[in-house]
Design an enzyme around this catalytic site. Structure first.
Site, PDB file in Angstrom:
ATOM      1  N   LYS A 115      -0.138  -7.488  -0.762  1.00  0.00           N
ATOM      2  CA  LYS A 115      -1.591  -7.513  -0.552  1.00  0.00           C
ATOM      3  C   LYS A 115      -2.073  -8.899  -0.169  1.00  0.00           C
ATOM      4  O   LYS A 115      -3.040  -9.034   0.585  1.00  0.00           O
ATOM      5  CB  LYS A 115      -2.338  -7.016  -1.798  1.00  0.00           C
ATOM      6  CG  LYS A 115      -2.297  -5.517  -1.957  1.00  0.00           C
ATOM      7  CD  LYS A 115      -3.448  -5.001  -2.794  1.00  0.00           C
ATOM      8  CE  LYS A 115      -3.374  -3.495  -2.952  1.00  0.00           C
ATOM      9  NZ  LYS A 115      -4.316  -2.982  -3.956  1.00  0.00           N
ATOM     10  N   LYS A 197       7.114   7.387   4.235  1.00  0.00           N
ATOM     11  CA  LYS A 197       6.219   8.154   3.375  1.00  0.00           C
ATOM     12  C   LYS A 197       4.845   8.362   4.032  1.00  0.00           C
ATOM     13  O   LYS A 197       4.362   7.465   4.719  1.00  0.00           O
ATOM     14  CB  LYS A 197       6.058   7.361   2.067  1.00  0.00           C
ATOM     15  CG  LYS A 197       5.393   8.123   0.960  1.00  0.00           C
ATOM     16  CD  LYS A 197       5.280   7.267  -0.298  1.00  0.00           C
ATOM     17  CE  LYS A 197       4.030   7.651  -1.031  1.00  0.00           C
ATOM     18  NZ  LYS A 197       3.471   6.629  -1.851  1.00  0.00           N
ATOM     19  N   LYS A 200      -1.986   7.052   3.086  1.00  0.00           N
ATOM     20  CA  LYS A 200      -3.385   7.301   3.457  1.00  0.00           C
ATOM     21  C   LYS A 200      -3.940   6.224   4.378  1.00  0.00           C
ATOM     22  O   LYS A 200      -4.950   6.433   5.023  1.00  0.00           O
ATOM     23  CB  LYS A 200      -4.259   7.484   2.212  1.00  0.00           C
ATOM     24  CG  LYS A 200      -4.368   6.291   1.308  1.00  0.00           C
ATOM     25  CD  LYS A 200      -5.203   6.647   0.078  1.00  0.00           C
ATOM     26  CE  LYS A 200      -5.109   5.551  -0.956  1.00  0.00           C
ATOM     27  NZ  LYS A 200      -5.605   5.940  -2.255  1.00  0.00           N
TER      28      LYS A 200
END
Ligand code: TRP
Length: 333
Positions: A115, A197, A200
């Protein structure tokens, strides 16, 4: 233990954009815990502000996340559903636990590294101490079991380490939680790249199916799903695209792989993709309907938030005052 039941806790970020991966791999199974466990599911808005949020969107998404959970089958009468910022003990315990967490431990967290690379202009202290707030969420409820995705395993390990360390210094205070990582078969892959994977935040809109997508969108996305060139509907190594579609079909219909192979014997990928799209759209239609109904009833959602906060607050306060006593803070009546 609360009323003889072990305790489950999980947190979700307030983002309305949950995918069928989140649905099949997590939320759909959450409701199964509530018979055996006392379950707390928390919308973690305090965690969300570690990256910059637009205030009105954060507020809307908090309602949406709660509504989506209820629409997916989490009954507020059987589960404690609440919003993190409504229970002050989360932030309070996080401060104390910061003082029992090492700089070096937090520096090793891969999510922090990822992040901070992604938000290089906002590497704030909250992003760094995020796992301590998560540990506080879990430890406040004397949680036994934490259903989380694999990506949260390292944070969960840290929560355990913090609990063990605190218990070691002051005697038993916290239950040391176990993780519950859903079985690998539940991992839903991207429709555009079946080796990674379904995420979103994937920039490719065709790669991801969201729980709240319209029927047309769902069918269109499945029609464009990447497969292979051998035209056989068979679960086999090297057929990542077909394997993924078969897993999705299995999850939505309950059919076994062998039945699916028989059902589509001699048929083409086009027919199969359409069938998967329809099964998915049909299964999600009631969820979407219920979500829309709930979003139109803010008063109901606020009632759920209030009842959840009251219940969570009661249990959280008990742990917090125990912690404060052990640390040596003075207490007044
Ligand atoms: N960090 C988790 C995630 O991003 C969300 C979360 C916050 C959580 N607190 C938690 C998950 C406590 C489980 C338990 O997915």
């Amino acid at each position: 233990m609360i009323a003889d039941k072990k305790i489950v806790f999980s947190g979700v970020q307030p983002s309305g954009n949950l995918t069928i991966g989140n649905y099949l791999g997590a939320i759909k199974n959450f409701s199964a815990f509530s018979d055996e466990y006392k379950c707390f599911y928390c919308v973690v808005d305090l965690h969300a502000v570690t990256v910059r949020q637009v205030p009105a969107e954060l507020r809307r998404r908090t309602y949406e996340t709660l509504a989506l959970y209820i629409a997916c089958g989490l009954d507020p009468e059987k589960n404690t559903l609440f919003v993190q910022s409504h229970v002050p003990a989360h932030a309070e315990l996080a401060w104390s636990l910061n003082c029992y967490t090492m700089f070096g431990e937090l520096s090793r967290m891969t999510q922090f590294k990822d992040k901070s690379a992604k938000h290089a202009n906002n590497i704030n202290a909250g992003l760094f101490t995020y796992p301590v707030l998560m540990a506080s969420d879990i430890l406040l409820y004397q949680t036994d079991l934490v259903p989380v995705g694999v990506d949260q395993k390292q944070h969960l390990e840290l929560a355990r380490d913090i609990a063990i360390r605190f218990n070691g210094v002051y005697s038993d205070t916290f239950t040391v939680p176990e993780g519950y990582i859903p079985p690998a078969g539940m991992k839903i892959m991207s429709l555009a790249d079946p080796t990674s994977k379904m995420s979103k935040s994937d920039p490719n809109a065709n790669a991801v199916v969201y729980i709240l997508d319209s029927k047309d969108d769902i069918i269109r996305k499945f029609k464009r799903a990447v497969t292979d060139s051998d035209c056989e509907i068979r679960y086999a190594e090297g057929k990542d695209g077909i394997n993924n579609l078969m897993s999705i079909y299995k999850c939505f219909t309950g059919k076994e792989f062998s039945d699916i192979e028989r059902e589509f014997d001699g048929k083409g990928y086009g027919d199969f993709k359409l069938a998967v799209g329809e099964a998915c759209a049909d299964a999600l239609a009631p969820v979407r309907g219920e979500f829309e109904r709930l979003m139109a009833d803010k008063a109901y959602l606020e009632g759920v938030m209030k009842a959840g906060a009251d219940e969570a607050n009661y249990h959280a306060r008990k742990t917090l005052s125990k912690v404060y006593r052990k640390i040596g803070f003075t207490q007044i009546k």
